[in-house]
Design an enzyme around this catalytic site. Structure first.
Site, PDB file in Angstrom:
ATOM      1  N   ALA A  73       9.166  -2.481   9.080  1.00  0.00           N
ATOM      2  CA  ALA A  73       9.755  -3.200   7.954  1.00  0.00           C
ATOM      3  C   ALA A  73      11.260  -3.043   8.081  1.00  0.00           C
ATOM      4  O   ALA A  73      11.739  -2.007   8.544  1.00  0.00           O
ATOM      5  CB  ALA A  73       9.262  -2.620   6.642  1.00  0.00           C
ATOM      6  N   HIS A  94      11.089   0.919  -2.119  1.00  0.00           N
ATOM      7  CA  HIS A  94      10.031   0.961  -1.111  1.00  0.00           C
ATOM      8  C   HIS A  94       8.834   0.125  -1.557  1.00  0.00           C
ATOM      9  O   HIS A  94       8.157  -0.497  -0.730  1.00  0.00           O
ATOM     10  CB  HIS A  94       9.612   2.410  -0.832  1.00  0.00           C
ATOM     11  CG  HIS A  94       8.728   2.570   0.367  1.00  0.00           C
ATOM     12  ND1 HIS A  94       9.143   2.225   1.639  1.00  0.00           N
ATOM     13  CD2 HIS A  94       7.442   2.995   0.485  1.00  0.00           C
ATOM     14  CE1 HIS A  94       8.142   2.449   2.496  1.00  0.00           C
ATOM     15  NE2 HIS A  94       7.108   2.908   1.822  1.00  0.00           N
ATOM     16  N   HIS A 126       8.436   9.481  11.208  1.00  0.00           N
ATOM     17  CA  HIS A 126       9.830   9.057  11.036  1.00  0.00           C
ATOM     18  C   HIS A 126      10.771  10.252  11.150  1.00  0.00           C
ATOM     19  O   HIS A 126      10.434  11.360  10.723  1.00  0.00           O
ATOM     20  CB  HIS A 126      10.018   8.426   9.659  1.00  0.00           C
ATOM     21  CG  HIS A 126       9.200   7.184   9.438  1.00  0.00           C
ATOM     22  ND1 HIS A 126       7.943   7.225   8.895  1.00  0.00           N
ATOM     23  CD2 HIS A 126       9.472   5.887   9.705  1.00  0.00           C
ATOM     24  CE1 HIS A 126       7.473   5.978   8.822  1.00  0.00           C
ATOM     25  NE2 HIS A 126       8.369   5.151   9.313  1.00  0.00           N
ATOM     26  N   MET A 163      14.530   2.078   9.818  1.00  0.00           N
ATOM     27  CA  MET A 163      14.597   3.533  10.027  1.00  0.00           C
ATOM     28  C   MET A 163      13.562   4.030  11.042  1.00  0.00           C
ATOM     29  O   MET A 163      13.101   5.173  10.941  1.00  0.00           O
ATOM     30  CB  MET A 163      14.367   4.247   8.681  1.00  0.00           C
ATOM     31  CG  MET A 163      15.244   3.765   7.538  1.00  0.00           C
ATOM     32  SD  MET A 163      14.736   4.480   5.976  1.00  0.00           S
ATOM     33  CE  MET A 163      15.701   3.503   4.811  1.00  0.00           C
ATOM     34  N   SER A 164      13.204   3.192  11.997  1.00  0.00           N
ATOM     35  CA  SER A 164      12.139   3.610  12.930  1.00  0.00           C
ATOM     36  C   SER A 164      12.301   2.910  14.277  1.00  0.00           C
ATOM     37  O   SER A 164      13.359   2.393  14.602  1.00  0.00           O
ATOM     38  CB  SER A 164      10.773   3.276  12.325  1.00  0.00           C
ATOM     39  OG  SER A 164      10.580   1.883  12.267  1.00  0.00           O
ATOM     40  N   ASN A 170      13.291  -7.598   2.741  1.00  0.00           N
ATOM     41  CA  ASN A 170      14.289  -7.706   1.666  1.00  0.00           C
ATOM     42  C   ASN A 170      15.635  -8.081   2.263  1.00  0.00           C
ATOM     43  O   ASN A 170      15.867  -7.881   3.455  1.00  0.00           O
ATOM     44  CB  ASN A 170      14.418  -6.355   0.930  1.00  0.00           C
ATOM     45  CG  ASN A 170      14.749  -5.214   1.878  1.00  0.00           C
ATOM     46  OD1 ASN A 170      13.856  -4.673   2.550  1.00  0.00           O
ATOM     47  ND2 ASN A 170      16.022  -4.866   1.972  1.00  0.00           N
ATOM     48  N   TYR A 183      13.331  10.563   9.360  1.00  0.00           N
ATOM     49  CA  TYR A 183      13.746  10.931   7.994  1.00  0.00           C
ATOM     50  C   TYR A 183      12.760  11.879   7.312  1.00  0.00           C
ATOM     51  O   TYR A 183      13.069  12.471   6.280  1.00  0.00           O
ATOM     52  CB  TYR A 183      14.004   9.691   7.123  1.00  0.00           C
ATOM     53  CG  TYR A 183      12.809   8.811   6.837  1.00  0.00           C
ATOM     54  CD1 TYR A 183      11.761   9.219   6.018  1.00  0.00           C
ATOM     55  CD2 TYR A 183      12.745   7.528   7.378  1.00  0.00           C
ATOM     56  CE1 TYR A 183      10.677   8.404   5.753  1.00  0.00           C
ATOM     57  CE2 TYR A 183      11.670   6.694   7.128  1.00  0.00           C
ATOM     58  CZ  TYR A 183      10.633   7.143   6.310  1.00  0.00           C
ATOM     59  OH  TYR A 183       9.570   6.321   6.062  1.00  0.00           O
ATOM     60  N   GLU A 184      11.563  12.036   7.886  1.00  0.00           N
ATOM     61  CA  GLU A 184      10.624  13.023   7.343  1.00  0.00           C
ATOM     62  C   GLU A 184      10.955  14.418   7.866  1.00  0.00           C
ATOM     63  O   GLU A 184      10.283  15.393   7.523  1.00  0.00           O
ATOM     64  CB  GLU A 184       9.194  12.665   7.744  1.00  0.00           C
ATOM     65  CG  GLU A 184       8.688  11.387   7.086  1.00  0.00           C
ATOM     66  CD  GLU A 184       7.361  10.949   7.684  1.00  0.00           C
ATOM     67  OE1 GLU A 184       6.337  11.509   7.270  1.00  0.00           O
ATOM     68  OE2 GLU A 184       7.366  10.078   8.564  1.00  0.00           O
ATOM     69  N   SER A 243       5.482   0.152   8.014  1.00  0.00           N
ATOM     70  CA  SER A 243       5.133   0.285   6.593  1.00  0.00           C
ATOM     71  C   SER A 243       4.431  -0.962   6.077  1.00  0.00           C
ATOM     72  O   SER A 243       4.956  -2.069   6.193  1.00  0.00           O
ATOM     73  CB  SER A 243       6.392   0.491   5.752  1.00  0.00           C
ATOM     74  OG  SER A 243       7.018   1.684   6.088  1.00  0.00           O
ATOM     75  N   HIS A 297       1.559   4.545   5.135  1.00  0.00           N
ATOM     76  CA  HIS A 297       1.192   4.922   6.496  1.00  0.00           C
ATOM     77  C   HIS A 297      -0.048   5.799   6.478  1.00  0.00           C
ATOM     78  O   HIS A 297      -0.079   6.815   5.797  1.00  0.00           O
ATOM     79  CB  HIS A 297       2.332   5.708   7.169  1.00  0.00           C
ATOM     80  CG  HIS A 297       3.466   4.856   7.603  1.00  0.00           C
ATOM     81  ND1 HIS A 297       3.668   4.493   8.900  1.00  0.00           N
ATOM     82  CD2 HIS A 297       4.444   4.270   6.891  1.00  0.00           C
ATOM     83  CE1 HIS A 297       4.731   3.728   8.981  1.00  0.00           C
ATOM     84  NE2 HIS A 297       5.227   3.576   7.767  1.00  0.00           N
TER      85      HIS A 297
HETATM   86  N1  HPA Z   1      17.085  -0.847   5.053  1.00  0.00           N
HETATM   87  C1  HPA Z   1      16.499   0.060   5.866  1.00  0.00           C
HETATM   88  N2  HPA Z   1      15.197   0.083   6.112  1.00  0.00           N
HETATM   89  C2  HPA Z   1      14.439  -0.845   5.513  1.00  0.00           C
HETATM   90  C3  HPA Z   1      14.976  -1.810   4.656  1.00  0.00           C
HETATM   91  C4  HPA Z   1      16.370  -1.808   4.399  1.00  0.00           C
HETATM   92  O1  HPA Z   1      16.928  -2.642   3.650  1.00  0.00           O
HETATM   93  N3  HPA Z   1      13.945  -2.588   4.227  1.00  0.00           N
HETATM   94  C5  HPA Z   1      12.827  -2.103   4.829  1.00  0.00           C
HETATM   95  N4  HPA Z   1      13.118  -1.039   5.608  1.00  0.00           N
END
Ligand code: HPA
Length: 279
Positions: free
Chosen positions: A121, A254, A91, A218-219, A242, A93-94, A38, A69
């Protein structure tokens, strides 16, 4: 022909996707694949003599849905090395099956790619991380409870691939050396992959910390498992965008992930260029 609803795993899907890409690449034989996370799209623009193959031209490749993306493969050279950049990943999650997330990786292997560089990310769990920062992935924990190798063995895959060196030690040493030479701060740690798409709760982050995770996302894991099953070596970088949930007063979004990712994208590009050079 590929039937509607067929997922990315059948041999036919992999062969048809590979032929479609190979036709577009002509004489170019990529040796490296770079999978973009991302907000980390910049490196695709640095590719020389780029051939862009939109996903809609590749059988079995869905259109990517996550913001930040794109949906194309960009093939050409970087630092003189023939490579392909995957701009837009699939992903779980999609709603994609793990084998769809891993389809591009299997296509890369069929094209002759030997090294896959994955980026993502991630949220920072280790308390000393000060986002945005880059983390070399030393190892991962698969908490997606999905695996692209489940089911009949696909020709070219190993049934029980060894996962004791998922992120190649030699490539990691190279990445550390480039970081030092370029003065780029580079952490190293364990990436935990969850299904998402909700961010974690503070209790989940405390759990992940106890399990030995330094960052969470998540990837990446489906692609690395598929690569190892085909004998490709991997290198991974997390852009820690973050502080993970509950470890600071901030809420997560996001938009923040994309913005923070953009701030270290230049450093990540220099790291990747340095590693690719001479591969
Ligand atoms: N958690 C999960 N996926 C992420 C995060 C997070 O804090 N930051 C960027 N992708």
């Amino acid at each position: 022909m590929i039937e509607k609803g067929e997922t990315g795993k059948g041999k036919g899907v992999i062969e048809e996707a590979t032929s479609a890409v190979a036709r577009r690449l002509g004489a170019l034989k990529p040796r490296v694949a770079i999978v973009l996370g991302s907000g980390l799209g910049g490196i695709a623009d640095a590719v020389r003599d780029a051939v862009r193959v939109p996903y809609r031209e590749i059988p079995g490749f869905p259109e990517p849905g996550a913001p930040g993306h794109k949906g194309e493969l960009v093939a050409g050279t970087l630092e003189g090395v023939p490579l392909v950049v995957q701009s837009g990943r699939f992903h779980l999650y999609e709603g994609h099956a793990a084998e769809v997330a891993a389809l591009p990786t299997r296509v890369f292997a069929r094209l002759g790619v030997e090294t896959q560089i994955v980026t993502n990310a991630a949220g920072g769990i280790r308390h000393t991380f000060r986002p945005p920062t880059l983390m070399l992935i030393a190892d991962h924990i698969n908490l997606m409870f999905r695996n692209p190798l489940v089911g009949l063995v696909v020709e070219g895959d190993q049934r029980f691939p060894d996962m004791s060196d998922p992120y190649d030690a030699g490539l990691r040493a190279r990445a550390r050396a480039v970081a030092q030479a370029e003065g780029i701060p580079l952490e190293e740690g364990v990436y935990a992959a969850l299904l998402g798409p909700s961010f974690e709760t503070p209790a989940e982050i405390r759990m992940l910390e106890r399990l030995g995770a330094d960052a969470v996302g998540m990837s990446t894991v489906p692609e690395v498992i598929a690569a190892r099953a085909r004998g490709m070596r991997c290198l991974g970088f997390s852009s820690v965008t973050n502080i993970a949930a509950g470890l600071s007063a901030q809420t997560l979004s996001h938009a923040e992930v994309l913005e923070a990712g953009a701030r270290v994208a230049g450093q990540l590009e220099r790291l990747i260029r340095g590693v690719v050079k001479g591969l």
